[in-house]
Design a protein around this motif. Structure first.
Motif, PDB file in Angstrom:
ATOM      1  N   ASN A  42      -4.907  -6.519  -3.104  1.00  0.00           N
ATOM      2  CA  ASN A  42      -4.107  -5.291  -3.207  1.00  0.00           C
ATOM      3  C   ASN A  42      -2.853  -5.373  -2.338  1.00  0.00           C
ATOM      4  OD1 ASN A  42      -5.950  -4.184  -4.943  1.00  0.00           O
ATOM      5  ND2 ASN A  42      -6.917  -2.858  -3.420  1.00  0.00           N
ATOM      6  N   ALA A  43      -3.018  -5.923  -1.136  1.00  0.00           N
ATOM      7  CA  ALA A  43      -1.875  -6.044  -0.225  1.00  0.00           C
ATOM      8  C   ALA A  43      -0.824  -6.971  -0.819  1.00  0.00           C
ATOM      9  CB  ALA A  43      -2.352  -6.561   1.137  1.00  0.00           C
ATOM     10  N   ALA A  46       0.978  -5.274  -3.546  1.00  0.00           N
ATOM     11  CA  ALA A  46       1.941  -4.311  -3.000  1.00  0.00           C
ATOM     12  C   ALA A  46       3.217  -5.030  -2.566  1.00  0.00           C
ATOM     13  CB  ALA A  46       1.320  -3.545  -1.829  1.00  0.00           C
ATOM     14  N   LYS A  49       5.108  -5.940  -5.735  1.00  0.00           N
ATOM     15  CA  LYS A  49       5.765  -4.772  -6.333  1.00  0.00           C
ATOM     16  C   LYS A  49       7.051  -4.433  -5.583  1.00  0.00           C
ATOM     17  CE  LYS A  49       1.643  -2.454  -8.007  1.00  0.00           C
ATOM     18  NZ  LYS A  49       0.645  -1.477  -7.569  1.00  0.00           N
ATOM     19  N   ASP A  84      -0.205  -4.458   5.327  1.00  0.00           N
ATOM     20  CA  ASP A  84       0.846  -5.174   4.598  1.00  0.00           C
ATOM     21  C   ASP A  84       2.160  -4.428   4.732  1.00  0.00           C
ATOM     22  OD1 ASP A  84       1.456  -3.352   2.154  1.00  0.00           O
ATOM     23  OD2 ASP A  84      -0.739  -3.521   2.080  1.00  0.00           O
ATOM     24  N   ILE A  87       4.867  -2.204  -0.832  1.00  0.00           N
ATOM     25  CA  ILE A  87       5.500  -1.018  -1.397  1.00  0.00           C
ATOM     26  C   ILE A  87       5.001   0.291  -0.778  1.00  0.00           C
ATOM     27  CG2 ILE A  87       3.873  -0.814  -3.337  1.00  0.00           C
ATOM     28  CD1 ILE A  87       7.650  -0.309  -3.630  1.00  0.00           C
ATOM     29  N   GLY A  88       3.741   0.299  -0.308  1.00  0.00           N
ATOM     30  CA  GLY A  88       3.188   1.523   0.269  1.00  0.00           C
ATOM     31  C   GLY A  88       2.844   2.560  -0.789  1.00  0.00           C
ATOM     32  N   MET A  89       2.246   3.676  -0.347  1.00  0.00           N
ATOM     33  CA  MET A  89       1.857   4.729  -1.290  1.00  0.00           C
ATOM     34  C   MET A  89       2.348   6.089  -0.801  1.00  0.00           C
ATOM     35  SD  MET A  89      -2.050   3.661  -2.317  1.00  0.00           S
ATOM     36  CE  MET A  89      -2.426   2.732  -0.833  1.00  0.00           C
ATOM     37  N   SER A  97      -4.539   6.840  -6.699  1.00  0.00           N
ATOM     38  CA  SER A  97      -5.089   5.480  -6.672  1.00  0.00           C
ATOM     39  C   SER A  97      -6.425   5.391  -5.964  1.00  0.00           C
ATOM     40  CB  SER A  97      -4.123   4.517  -5.978  1.00  0.00           C
ATOM     41  OG  SER A  97      -2.865   4.558  -6.580  1.00  0.00           O
ATOM     42  N   LEU A  98      -6.623   6.199  -4.916  1.00  0.00           N
ATOM     43  CA  LEU A  98      -7.833   6.036  -4.119  1.00  0.00           C
ATOM     44  C   LEU A  98      -8.803   7.199  -4.299  1.00  0.00           C
ATOM     45  CD1 LEU A  98      -6.255   4.623  -0.812  1.00  0.00           C
ATOM     46  CD2 LEU A  98      -6.766   3.450  -2.954  1.00  0.00           C
ATOM     47  N   GLY A 129     -11.794  -4.431 -11.194  1.00  0.00           N
ATOM     48  CA  GLY A 129     -10.586  -3.855 -10.629  1.00  0.00           C
ATOM     49  C   GLY A 129     -10.839  -2.521  -9.979  1.00  0.00           C
ATOM     50  N   VAL A 130     -11.980  -2.366  -9.331  1.00  0.00           N
ATOM     51  CA  VAL A 130     -12.204  -1.188  -8.501  1.00  0.00           C
ATOM     52  C   VAL A 130     -12.323  -1.702  -7.083  1.00  0.00           C
ATOM     53  CG1 VAL A 130     -13.192   0.353 -10.176  1.00  0.00           C
ATOM     54  CG2 VAL A 130     -14.636  -1.348  -9.109  1.00  0.00           C
ATOM     55  N   GLY A 131     -11.470  -2.684  -6.819  1.00  0.00           N
ATOM     56  CA  GLY A 131     -11.582  -3.455  -5.602  1.00  0.00           C
ATOM     57  C   GLY A 131     -11.526  -2.641  -4.319  1.00  0.00           C
ATOM     58  N   PHE A 132     -10.642  -1.673  -4.257  1.00  0.00           N
ATOM     59  CA  PHE A 132     -10.465  -0.949  -3.004  1.00  0.00           C
ATOM     60  C   PHE A 132     -11.789  -0.377  -2.510  1.00  0.00           C
ATOM     61  CE2 PHE A 132     -10.102   3.164  -0.931  1.00  0.00           C
ATOM     62  CZ  PHE A 132      -9.493   2.783   0.246  1.00  0.00           C
ATOM     63  N   THR A 180       1.180  -0.446   4.014  1.00  0.00           N
ATOM     64  CA  THR A 180      -0.125   0.193   4.126  1.00  0.00           C
ATOM     65  C   THR A 180      -0.983  -0.463   5.206  1.00  0.00           C
ATOM     66  OG1 THR A 180      -0.015   0.696   1.766  1.00  0.00           O
ATOM     67  CG2 THR A 180      -2.184   0.812   2.786  1.00  0.00           C
TER      68      THR A 180
END
Ligand code: ADP
Ligand code: MG
Length: 629
Positions: A42-43, A46, A49, A84, A87-89, A97-98, A129-132, A180
């Motif tokens: 994910n990092a 990001a 992106k 990381d 791009i951040g959220m 997303s979370l 893809g539900v990695g988080f 993030t």
């Protein structure tokens, strides 16, 4: 507490997320390490992106252009921090997303995961893809602090994974300048994730090839030490890359945990230049049969990730995972530009060739690996037979089929053709839902008696390609449930029960009677060459869909009424000769017999008698008569 920290919003997880989290926490997975791979992936996403958005808005990079991922270990507080500068959220993105799962098919996935155990369960999590959420396998509390590139606000997401989470604004001083920071408060049995040795080993093993450098900070306040340099693997020379390197990279790009069955790595030079690194997976990706049939090949331009939506391969190769990197497109390329670019056409062609050749090579040099590939992806590759006219011959030759001569190990048509009988002009096939049912089909009998091999096709896609009029080396494909059987010219194998298929006068009259009785319920009644043991069977007329395809089309509402089938009668069968010998005055009985024979043929086809009540009454009448006499 500062002013911004005061307003804490509490949210409840979407039902699917809550269920997933429950699974994560309560199932015992043997391979919890995957959470780290998921967070790093994910990092890295990001960072990619951001790199992409910065093409049009370079100011987003501010004074910190180099992407980086930092893992900070804190043994004293039992924490692991993954940070990381991507791009951040924003607040909304955090909630979106979370707190939800965007993917379709979540329910089915959850059922699979509940059914799976141990290692496979953990692998499914990453694949889907539900990695988080996998962070909750090792942490009882997770804090996410994020600041979107270019924003002057930062947000804090926190949860104990038990049904709800909170979101609140935080002071900029407490957030990364961009990107993030995810803090895992490790469970007692997960404290080893603060050990430098453990974490470094896992990173190298799972994430050594992500295209962003990764550093470890052994204790808060210490200097970061780089453990992976973020060099893109595909830009290295093949000779510098080990099999293990490829496998690691495959796992991170494909979200799979197995070994690739085939690896394709090449550089195309000339008018269009690009590098391709692609893998045929060792097992089925999760979304193989998603209705949108999308591929996942990634497109990079000068090492910047652009999209995974460009169709770099035809749909029948959608299981292939990997990427294309090219310098021949501008970085700010739009989706339309990609679709229209001659480069794309050239990539599709070149990559398709290389992938197919690599599968063909497997068939020659590693038959066992090839057999697995075929088992996993054969039903997808066969879509190409009717979708990719240019490669039809190549795809048919690559295909393998179970047959009456070999129902366990699928055979190539090359071998089928070598074993064809004298006088045999077509490749015969039978389609249906499952092998056992196919093998019991009455229509096969005459073929068996002559030792003629018949392809037993059980994939739904088979009915479609096989009727799209392909041939193999000039031999057409012919359904054995359709048209005349053309078997008269092929000798039966030696057998002493040489029953005559020549119809006697009585049988010929009976056939005429049956035809008159059934009227337009069937399109014809005739004696059969294809039956040896069964009394009757149904076949489809010569033109139009065969019996199986017709059923599928009807099921899908694509055609209304079925074409009227042909009832074929085995003139040598003792039941038929006995009925034919009944006196002509016994019309009522003969009519019952004819209609029962038709229903019997229907049942053999896996269907129901047309009118169950009338069927039962006839059966009773015939039984009573048999008992009386
Ligand atoms: P996936 O990566 O397959 O989308 P995840 O559960 O791993 O699923 O992540 C869900 C989403 O959360 C990501 O798509 C992304 O939008 C967001 N996200 C997660 N981690 C980060 C991060 N470090 N930076 C920015 N966005 C992130
Ligand atoms: Mg992810």
């Amino acid at each position: 507490m500062s002013e911004v920290e005061m307003s804490v919003e509490k949210h409840v997880f979407e039902a699917d997320v809550a269920r997933l989290l429950h699974l994560m926490v309560h199932s015992v997975y043997s391979d919890k390490n995957i959470f780290l791979r998921e967070l790093i992936s994910n990092a890295a996403d990001a960072c990619e992106k951001l790199r992409y958005e910065a093409i049009v808005a370079p100011e987003l990079l501010a004074n910190d252009p180099a992407p980086r991922i930092t893992l900070t270990l804190d043994e004293d507080k039992a924490r692991l921090i993954v940070e990381d500068n991507g791009i951040g959220m924003s607040r909304d993105e955090l909630v979106e997303s979370l707190g939800t799962i965007a993917r379709s098919g979540t329910r089915a996935f959850m059922e699979r995961i509940e059914a799976a155990q141990g290692k496979e369960g953990a692998q499914l999590i990453g694949q889907f893809g539900v990695g988080f959420y996998s962070a909750f396998m090792v942490a009882d509390n997770v804090d996410v602090v994020s600041r979107r590139a270019g924003s002057d606000k930062a947000w804090h997401w926190a949860s104990d994974g038990k049904g709800s989470y909170t979101v609140s604004a935080v002071e900029l001083a407490d957030a990364p300048a961009r990107g993030t920071r995810i803090t895992l408060h490790l469970m007692d049995d997960a404290k080893s994730y603060t050990s430098r040795w453990t974490v470094e080993r896992i990173v190298k093993e799972q994430s050594g090839h992500v295209p962003v450098p990764i550093s470890i900070v052994e204790k808060p306040g210490e200097e970061p030490a780089q453990v992976a340099d973020g060099t893109a693997l595909w830009t290295k020379q093949k000779s510098e890359i080990s099999k293990e390197d490829y496998a690691d990279f495959y796992r991170s790009v494909a979200g799979q945990y197995d070994e690739p069955a085939a690896t394709v790595h090449f550089r195309a030079e000339g008018r269009h230049e690009y590098t391709a690194l692609a893998f045929v997976p060792g097992s089925k990706p999760f979304d193989l049969f998603d209705p949108d049939r999308k591929g996942r090949m990634k497109l990079y331009v000068k090492r910047v990730f652009i999209t995974d939506e460009a169709e770099l391969l035809p749909r029948y190769l959608r299981f292939v995972r990997g990427l294309i990197d090219t310098a021949d497109l501008p970085l700010n390329v739009s989706r339309e530009m990609i679709q229209e670019s001659p480069l794309l056409a050239s990539i599709r062609k070149g990559l398709t060739n290389r992938v197919l050749t690599s599968i063909e090579k497997l068939a020659e040099s590693e038959p066992e690996t090839f057999a697995k590939v075929w088992e996993n992806f054969g039903s997808v590759i066969k879509e190409g037979i009717y979708e990719d006219f240019e490669r039809r011959a190549q795809l048919i030759a690559l295909s393998r089929f179970r047959t009456t001569a070999s129902d366990e190990n699928p055979r190539a048509l090359n071998d089928y053709v070598k074993d064809m009988k004298d006088g045999q002009t077509a490749i015969y096939y039978l389609t249906g839902d499952n092998l056992a049912q196919l093998k019991a089909s009455p229509q096969l009998e005459g073929f068996r008696a002559r030792g003629i091999e018949v392809l037993l096709l059980t994939d739904p896609v088979d009915s479609f390609w096989v009727t799209s009029a392909p041939d193999f080396e000039g031999k057409p494909f012919k359904s054995i449930t359709q048209g005349a059987a053309d078997l008269a010219g092929i000798a039966k194998q030696a057998s002493d029960d040489a029953t005559s298929t020549e119809a006697s006068q009585a049988v010929a009259e009976f056939v005429a009677f049956a035809k008159a009785t059934l009227g337009d319920v069937v399109s014809d009644v005739r004696t059969s060459e294809r039956l040896t043991e069964s009394a009757v069977c149904l076949v489809a007329p010569e033109h139009g869909p065969d019996r199986q395809l017709e059923k599928m089309l009807q099921g899908a509402g694509r055609i209304d009424g079925a074409a009227k089938p042909i009832l074929e009668i085995n003139p040598g069968h003792s039941l038929i000769t006995a009925i034919a010998a009944c006196p002509a005055e016994d019309d009522a009985f003969r009519e019952d017999a004819v209609r029962l024979l038709l229903d019997q043929a229907r049942v053999l086809d896996g269907d129901k008698p047309e009118d169950p009540r009338a069927f039962a009454e006839r059966l009773s009448r015939v039984f009573s008569r048999a008992l009386k006499s």
